[in-house]
Design a protein around this motif. Structure first.
Motif, PDB file in Angstrom:
ATOM      1  N   UNK A 126       2.144  -8.165  -7.205  1.00 15.33           N
ATOM      2  CA  UNK A 126       3.307  -7.306  -6.900  1.00 15.33           C
ATOM      3  C   UNK A 126       3.740  -7.442  -5.435  1.00 15.33           C
TER       4      UNK A 126
ATOM      5  N   UNK B 168       4.057  -1.531  -1.198  1.00 15.21           N
ATOM      6  CA  UNK B 168       4.428  -2.306  -2.385  1.00 15.21           C
ATOM      7  C   UNK B 168       3.409  -2.210  -3.516  1.00 15.21           C
ATOM      8  N   UNK B 169       2.152  -1.961  -3.163  1.00 13.34           N
ATOM      9  CA  UNK B 169       1.106  -1.959  -4.204  1.00 13.34           C
ATOM     10  C   UNK B 169       0.445  -0.581  -4.372  1.00 13.34           C
ATOM     11  N   UNK B 170       0.962   0.416  -3.660  1.00 15.13           N
ATOM     12  CA  UNK B 170       0.370   1.778  -3.668  1.00 15.13           C
ATOM     13  C   UNK B 170      -1.128   1.724  -3.345  1.00 15.13           C
ATOM     14  N   UNK B 171      -1.402   1.233  -2.151  1.00 11.60           N
ATOM     15  CA  UNK B 171      -2.761   1.235  -1.617  1.00 11.60           C
ATOM     16  C   UNK B 171      -2.789   2.128  -0.383  1.00 11.60           C
TER      17      UNK B 171
END
Lengths: 183, 74
Positions: free
Chosen positions: A15, A156-159
């Motif tokens: 992603x 962008x990756x919800x980290x």
């Protein structure tokens, strides 16, 4: 350098807008059958299959011996009090990492703590996404403000990376810049 | 790595997931999905959460994004 990726890592990494840097760091990334089985989205499948066609990702079906070792890793992780469990996909990656010296790409905390705890697996190298970003930055595959790079990946990756890990990243980058400047 | 250091890291990661999670979204889900999302918030274990929900890891990860549960790296 060869990496072996677990499911969560490859799904989230696919992603990321700068996802190509992974293949600048690694000649090949192995994807196990058990990992590929967990992928459903067309975009992710297309991405993986396209990389297989260019031989940057290699499909790998673990042998019975690797499966047996992975099962032992799962059982061992469950049996140690207070240690987080290691799930089968990550356990397979760890067994391959131990056997062949490949870098294990995972975000799984169970896997991360397990190799630190177990003597047999202490030499296994585990890279989480922040480690990949750091190495890519240090090798000049990512440019710009390191904080922006970290924030972009998180968004962008919800980290969420801890301040400790972010500071470690920034300190290492500053140290390298300083070393380059003084040499 | 020392055990208390590891426990501190895990507790911090759990608190971040709890804070960011969209509880309104989670509470509206059917029982199996709701249970899986709560398990994910509490443990961070996407694989087992996906087995609870009877989904693949990628389908569970999509739900994770919708529920705003971050992957936390201590």
């Amino acid at each position: 350098m060869i990496g072996v990726a677990d499911t969560c890592f490859i799904i989230d990494w696919s992603k990321y807008s700068n996802r190509e840097v992974l293949f600048k760091l690694f000649n090949k990334v192995l994807i196990l059958k058990q990992v590929l089985d967990e992928v459903r989205r067309e975009e992710t499948l297309n991405y993986i299959v396209q990389k297989m066609m260019t031989e940057q990702i290699e499909f790998y079906e673990p042998s019975t011996l690797v499966l047996r070792e992975a099962d032992e890793i799962v059982r061992r992780s469950i049996s140690i009090p207070h240690l987080r469990r290691v799930d089968l996909p990550e356990a397979l990656c760890i067994a391959i990492g131990r056997g062949y010296g490949y870098v294990v790409l995972t975000e799984n905390l169970g896997a991360y703590y397990f190799v630190k705890h177990e003597d047999r697996y202490k030499h296994v190298i585990i890279w989480r996404s922040i480690d990949v970003l750091r190495e890519a930055y240090l090798k000049g595959f990512l440019h710009g403000d390191p904080l922006n790079i970290i924030e972009e990946y998180q968004r962008e990756t919800k980290h969420v990376f801890s301040k400790r890990e972010i500071n470690r990243f920034i300190e290492l980058v500053s140290r390298r810049k300083h070393e380059r400047g003084t040499n | 790595m020392k055990l208390n250091e590891m426990n501190k890291d895990l507790e911090w990661a759990r608190s971040v997931r709890r804070k960011y999670a969209n509880w309104e979204f989670i509470n509206k889900q059917p029982p199996r999905i709701k249970a899986a999302l709560i398990y994910l918030v509490e443990t961070g274990d996407l694989y087992v959460a996906s087995r609870i929900a009877n989904l693949t890891v990628e389908e569970m990860d999509e739900l994770r994004m919708k529920a705003n549960i971050p992957i936390v790296i201590p």
